[in-house]
Design a protein around this motif. Structure first.
Motif, PDB file in Angstrom:
ATOM      1  N   ILE A 221     -18.335 -15.976 -17.386  1.00  0.00           N
ATOM      2  CA  ILE A 221     -17.857 -14.991 -16.419  1.00  0.00           C
ATOM      3  C   ILE A 221     -17.787 -13.607 -17.050  1.00  0.00           C
ATOM      4  CG2 ILE A 221     -15.871 -14.290 -15.009  1.00  0.00           C
ATOM      5  CD1 ILE A 221     -15.227 -17.285 -14.674  1.00  0.00           C
ATOM      6  N   SER A 222     -17.252 -13.533 -18.279  1.00  0.00           N
ATOM      7  CA  SER A 222     -17.120 -12.250 -18.967  1.00  0.00           C
ATOM      8  C   SER A 222     -17.129 -12.502 -20.463  1.00  0.00           C
ATOM      9  CB  SER A 222     -15.801 -11.562 -18.572  1.00  0.00           C
ATOM     10  OG  SER A 222     -14.703 -12.212 -19.187  1.00  0.00           O
ATOM     11  N   ALA A 223     -16.982 -11.434 -21.234  1.00  0.00           N
ATOM     12  CA  ALA A 223     -16.982 -11.573 -22.690  1.00  0.00           C
ATOM     13  C   ALA A 223     -15.869 -12.479 -23.177  1.00  0.00           C
ATOM     14  CB  ALA A 223     -16.854 -10.190 -23.337  1.00  0.00           C
ATOM     15  N   PHE A 224     -14.763 -12.535 -22.431  1.00  0.00           N
ATOM     16  CA  PHE A 224     -13.600 -13.300 -22.895  1.00  0.00           C
ATOM     17  C   PHE A 224     -13.205 -14.451 -21.980  1.00  0.00           C
ATOM     18  CE2 PHE A 224     -13.115  -8.976 -24.671  1.00  0.00           C
ATOM     19  CZ  PHE A 224     -13.265  -9.313 -26.007  1.00  0.00           C
ATOM     20  N   VAL A 225     -13.938 -14.667 -20.921  1.00  0.00           N
ATOM     21  CA  VAL A 225     -13.751 -15.846 -20.069  1.00  0.00           C
ATOM     22  C   VAL A 225     -15.120 -16.499 -19.946  1.00  0.00           C
ATOM     23  CG1 VAL A 225     -13.018 -16.737 -17.831  1.00  0.00           C
ATOM     24  CG2 VAL A 225     -11.822 -14.795 -18.844  1.00  0.00           C
ATOM     25  N   GLY A 226     -15.297 -17.579 -20.694  1.00  0.00           N
ATOM     26  CA  GLY A 226     -16.633 -18.090 -20.899  1.00  0.00           C
ATOM     27  C   GLY A 226     -17.047 -19.269 -20.045  1.00  0.00           C
ATOM     28  N   ALA A 227     -18.121 -19.902 -20.494  1.00  0.00           N
ATOM     29  CA  ALA A 227     -18.665 -21.058 -19.788  1.00  0.00           C
ATOM     30  C   ALA A 227     -17.718 -22.245 -19.840  1.00  0.00           C
ATOM     31  CB  ALA A 227     -20.013 -21.444 -20.400  1.00  0.00           C
ATOM     32  N   ASP A 228     -16.803 -22.265 -20.818  1.00  0.00           N
ATOM     33  CA  ASP A 228     -15.822 -23.345 -20.860  1.00  0.00           C
ATOM     34  C   ASP A 228     -14.921 -23.324 -19.635  1.00  0.00           C
ATOM     35  OD1 ASP A 228     -14.801 -20.937 -21.759  1.00  0.00           O
ATOM     36  OD2 ASP A 228     -13.713 -21.780 -23.463  1.00  0.00           O
ATOM     37  N   LEU A 229     -14.553 -22.113 -19.180  1.00  0.00           N
ATOM     38  CA  LEU A 229     -13.746 -22.015 -17.954  1.00  0.00           C
ATOM     39  C   LEU A 229     -14.569 -22.319 -16.719  1.00  0.00           C
ATOM     40  CD1 LEU A 229     -10.749 -21.123 -17.193  1.00  0.00           C
ATOM     41  CD2 LEU A 229     -11.389 -21.139 -19.598  1.00  0.00           C
ATOM     42  N   VAL A 230     -15.835 -21.917 -16.720  1.00  0.00           N
ATOM     43  CA  VAL A 230     -16.720 -22.242 -15.595  1.00  0.00           C
ATOM     44  C   VAL A 230     -16.862 -23.760 -15.473  1.00  0.00           C
ATOM     45  CG1 VAL A 230     -19.071 -22.048 -14.700  1.00  0.00           C
ATOM     46  CG2 VAL A 230     -17.958 -20.057 -15.735  1.00  0.00           C
ATOM     47  N   ALA A 231     -17.063 -24.420 -16.608  1.00  0.00           N
ATOM     48  CA  ALA A 231     -17.159 -25.883 -16.600  1.00  0.00           C
ATOM     49  C   ALA A 231     -15.849 -26.506 -16.140  1.00  0.00           C
ATOM     50  CB  ALA A 231     -17.520 -26.390 -17.998  1.00  0.00           C
ATOM     51  N   GLY A 232     -14.734 -25.938 -16.590  1.00  0.00           N
ATOM     52  CA  GLY A 232     -13.431 -26.447 -16.181  1.00  0.00           C
ATOM     53  C   GLY A 232     -13.219 -26.349 -14.685  1.00  0.00           C
ATOM     54  N   LEU A 233     -13.614 -25.215 -14.109  1.00  0.00           N
ATOM     55  CA  LEU A 233     -13.518 -25.052 -12.658  1.00  0.00           C
ATOM     56  C   LEU A 233     -14.404 -26.061 -11.940  1.00  0.00           C
ATOM     57  CD1 LEU A 233     -13.552 -21.149 -12.457  1.00  0.00           C
ATOM     58  CD2 LEU A 233     -11.629 -22.636 -11.868  1.00  0.00           C
ATOM     59  N   ASN A 234     -15.561 -26.314 -12.500  1.00  0.00           N
ATOM     60  CA  ASN A 234     -16.470 -27.293 -11.914  1.00  0.00           C
ATOM     61  C   ASN A 234     -15.842 -28.687 -11.911  1.00  0.00           C
ATOM     62  OD1 ASN A 234     -19.100 -28.135 -10.894  1.00  0.00           O
ATOM     63  ND2 ASN A 234     -19.416 -29.082 -12.905  1.00  0.00           N
ATOM     64  N   PHE A 235     -15.017 -28.964 -12.913  1.00  0.00           N
ATOM     65  CA  PHE A 235     -14.390 -30.288 -12.993  1.00  0.00           C
ATOM     66  C   PHE A 235     -13.203 -30.419 -12.043  1.00  0.00           C
ATOM     67  CE2 PHE A 235     -11.112 -33.028 -14.977  1.00  0.00           C
ATOM     68  CZ  PHE A 235     -11.761 -34.245 -14.791  1.00  0.00           C
TER      69      PHE A 235
END
Length: 460
Positions: A221-235
């Protein structure tokens, strides 16, 4: 050149070379949570029979070095492992700042077959992303890239499988830059611009990763909110219509997103690596002997081993109990060091580090809610993610002010939502674009955050 024998293996070192620099080039690297400033004490090794800080020791002659044994981090992923291999499989990898988690995924059954977790060897270059970004600015990205690639290869080899076509990867933006060998230095200074946020693909062999043809990252999403949060939202998925959810990743860097079916707002809290045991005098990761729970003066340790230190969940419990007993005052003042077990204690500086971390998280949550005009009643669920979320005592998290008391009944621990969400993406190929619209909030620019942060430093 000087001869350096490290656990019976011979190496050569230049005169004046730091021992830590030599160790980084071997399989014997040790953690440097403070980035080599000599203040954390976590890189202590035995040199000619004397304990020394590797990051401060200059090699001026022939020496013999012994590295203390470090066990692997216990990281609960929350994955249900079926053990059933099928014809079509892939890997899903979560690259955490402290821990790596690799799962083998059945694409035919939409299930996780098996999970392996290992420590991230990049901790030898610093506990947090800023330390590693700083290292890259001075030395380039190659060493950090090859270090993590080698550990991933060890994990892939443990599955003992033929070459697999794809490995899907999530992690914060810095970890993904390091994996793909892209210099993350611009994210270490204003205006903090990453080289990429979109999904990135590369041949495994080009990255030095064997056993997989293609490595594909999820988008950030941004420099400090990464793909780990995107994956978390997906879960975790979406709340019901008209409601909001919070997803709080309590890893080395706290990432937080407040979202509904129609909108999302996110931020990263500068909590530091306190919850991973760094910057705490007797702190450690969740390895064997780490105190993970504390009640009525009795510590519980990983593996029921003799207590060696304190990990994140244990720190929360200890602070909560000392507050209840009046040993720690509301201001955070503690008159003297408190002994928890033999050679394990909590000091005043530890309490201050904890206050900074817990206030950063709580203040960030309240700031997002204020900006989005969301009240406590509007929240459906609060998902706590991260390696230690499965062991966290929610009640104690409220007592110490890590989370607002009004949210405690809504909290759900989802453990490693990044790994689980990446695996889910691998077999469902969900559309992730809806999660990428989240507006990023720079807390340092918020006019009310600093006041809120100071207020929440207190234990109330």
């Amino acid at each position: 050149m000087h001869k350096v024998i490290i656990d019976d293996k011979l190496f050569l070192a230049a005169n004046g070379q730091r021992l830590s620099e030599l160790l980084m080039g071997t399989e014997n690297s040790v953690p440097h949570p403070c980035g080599g400033r000599g203040v954390c004490g976590k890189c202590t090794v035995e040199v000619n029979g004397v304990m020394q800080l590797a990051c401060q020791y200059e090699i001026r002659g022939d020496i013999t070095v012994h590295i203390p044994v470090h066990t692997e981090i216990l990281s609960e992923t929350g994955a249900l492992e079926t053990g059933i291999k099928t014809e079509n499989m892939c890997y899903a990898l979560d690259i955490g700042t402290t821990t790596l988690a690799l799962s083998l995924v059945s694409l035919d059954r939409g299930e996780i077959v098996k999970v392996l977790t290992r420590s991230n060897p990049q901790t030898a270059f610093g506990a947090d992303v800023m330390s590693r970004i700083d290292y890259c600015g001075r030395n380039g990205v190659q060493k950090l890239q090859s270090t993590v690639a080698e550990r991933i290869n060890e994990m892939i080899a443990a599955f003992r499988l033929p070459i697999i076509d794809k490995m899907y990867v999530a992690g914060n933006a810095t970890m993904l830059h390091l994996l793909f060998g892209v210099d993350p230095s611009p994210m270490g200074r204003a205006p903090y611009i990453p080289a990429f946020l979109e999904s990135k693909a590369c041949a495994g062999e080009k990255l030095g990763i064997h056993g997989v043809k293609n490595v594909i990252s999820l988008p950030s999403i941004s420099a400090f909110v990464g793909a780990d949060l995107v994956a978390g939202l997906n879960f975790v998925g979406m709340p019901q219509k008209g409601k909001y959810n919070l997803l709080i990743d309590l890893g080395t860097n706290a990432e937080i997103v407040l979202y509904s079916r129609d909108s999302a707002i996110c931020t990263a809290a500068a909590a530091g690596p306190c919850f991973e045991g760094a910057n705490i005098r007797c702190g450690m990761s969740a390895e064997e002997g780490a105190i993970w729970a504390y009640e009525n003066g009795t510590p519980k340790t990983v593996g029921d081993a003799p207590a060696k230190g304190i990990c994140g969940t244990g720190l929360i419990d200890i602070v909560a109990e000392l507050l209840e007993k009046g040993i720690i005052e509301e201001s955070g003042y503690m008159e003297e060091d408190f002994s928890i077990a033999e050679n394990v204690h909590l000091c005043q500086a530890d309490v201050r580090q904890f206050q900074v971390a817990k206030s950063a998280v709580c203040s960030a949550v309240l700031t997002l809610m204020e900006k989005h005009k969301v009240c406590f009643a509007d929240l459906e669920k609060v998902y706590l993610s991260g390696g230690f979320s499965g062991k966290i005592n929610i009640c104690n998290a409220g007592k110490v002010g890590l989370l607002p008391a009004q949210l405690l009944e809504k909290c759900v621990a989802v453990k490693n939502s990044s790994l689980l969400g990446t695996a889910k993406y691998a077999y469902e190929k969900n559309d992730l674009s809806g999660y990428l619209i989240a507006q990023y909030v720079d807390l340092s620019a918020d006019p009310h955050f600093s006041d809120r942060f100071v207020d929440n430093m207190l234990f109330q």
